[in-house]
Enzyme design. Sequence first.
Site, PDB file in Angstrom:
ATOM      1  CG  HIS A  98      18.876  45.550  28.510  1.00  0.00           C
ATOM      2  ND1 HIS A  98      17.689  45.539  29.223  1.00  0.00           N
ATOM      3  CD2 HIS A  98      18.680  44.718  27.448  1.00  0.00           C
ATOM      4  CE1 HIS A  98      16.821  44.742  28.625  1.00  0.00           C
ATOM      5  NE2 HIS A  98      17.400  44.231  27.540  1.00  0.00           N
ATOM      6  CD  GLU A  99      21.598  43.458  25.026  1.00  0.00           C
ATOM      7  OE1 GLU A  99      21.430  42.219  25.106  1.00  0.00           O
ATOM      8  OE2 GLU A  99      20.697  44.232  24.642  1.00  0.00           O
ATOM      9  CG  HIS A 102      19.360  39.709  28.199  1.00  0.00           C
ATOM     10  ND1 HIS A 102      18.112  39.395  28.695  1.00  0.00           N
ATOM     11  CD2 HIS A 102      19.180  40.755  27.352  1.00  0.00           C
ATOM     12  CE1 HIS A 102      17.215  40.222  28.164  1.00  0.00           C
ATOM     13  NE2 HIS A 102      17.837  41.053  27.357  1.00  0.00           N
ATOM     14  CG  HIS A 106      22.637  31.802  29.792  1.00  0.00           C
ATOM     15  ND1 HIS A 106      23.511  31.679  28.744  1.00  0.00           N
ATOM     16  CD2 HIS A 106      22.042  30.584  29.901  1.00  0.00           C
ATOM     17  CE1 HIS A 106      23.442  30.460  28.238  1.00  0.00           C
ATOM     18  NE2 HIS A 106      22.561  29.777  28.931  1.00  0.00           N
TER      19      HIS A 106
END
Length: 228
Positions: A98-99, A102, A106
């Site tokens: 999940h991280e 991100h 980006h």
Amino acid sequence: MFFHPMDILIFITLGISIWAQFRVKGNFNKWAEVATKTGLSGAETARRILDSNGLYNIPIEVVPGTLSDHYDPVKKVVRLSEAVYYGRSIASVSVAAHEIGHAIQHQQSYAALMLRHKIFPFANIASGIAPFLFIGGLLLQQLSLIGIGIVFFSAAVAFQLVTLPVEFDASKRARNLMLAEGILYNEEEHGVKKVLNAAALTYVAGALMALFELIKFIMIFMQGNSEE
């Protein structure tokens, strides 16, 4: 006027938010006991997905705390809690992926994420000031203070609303990336969804509560103006 009909909805969403927090911990603890078939750790999962997407320069760090995992867009670093970094469970790889979702957002300049970054500085300050303006406006019966508070708090609400598509998209990316990389088997997807959906519910409850609070003070402001 210290009680407002909107407070009923606010209390309900507060209860949902608290329940969601317990659900996040409960689901994480449950699936932290279920090992992945690949045997990969959260850190290994994160590194594999980063590298496969050309993000070789993004480091992965260990941070203290429970579920303190996050992606830092300023320093461009993924930080994972010890349980996620070292864990070889469905819960660990789910949070790690999940991280990374991100980080990829980006890299690709995902619109909602870019908007959230732009809103954050003002929203962060505004969320701290708005409550004092609301309280001062109610105590002093000054609608102007409530009006200013509404403007400030609107930025905080906008930030929370923009956060929703960012978080849901990161979770969707996490599942798809793990399947594509062979990190996740189809029969393991159920556990991943449980872990990530529970976390998403906390964001939904928080956004709803903030939205209801904003509507409450808009109604107070409009009622005060009509009585003048």
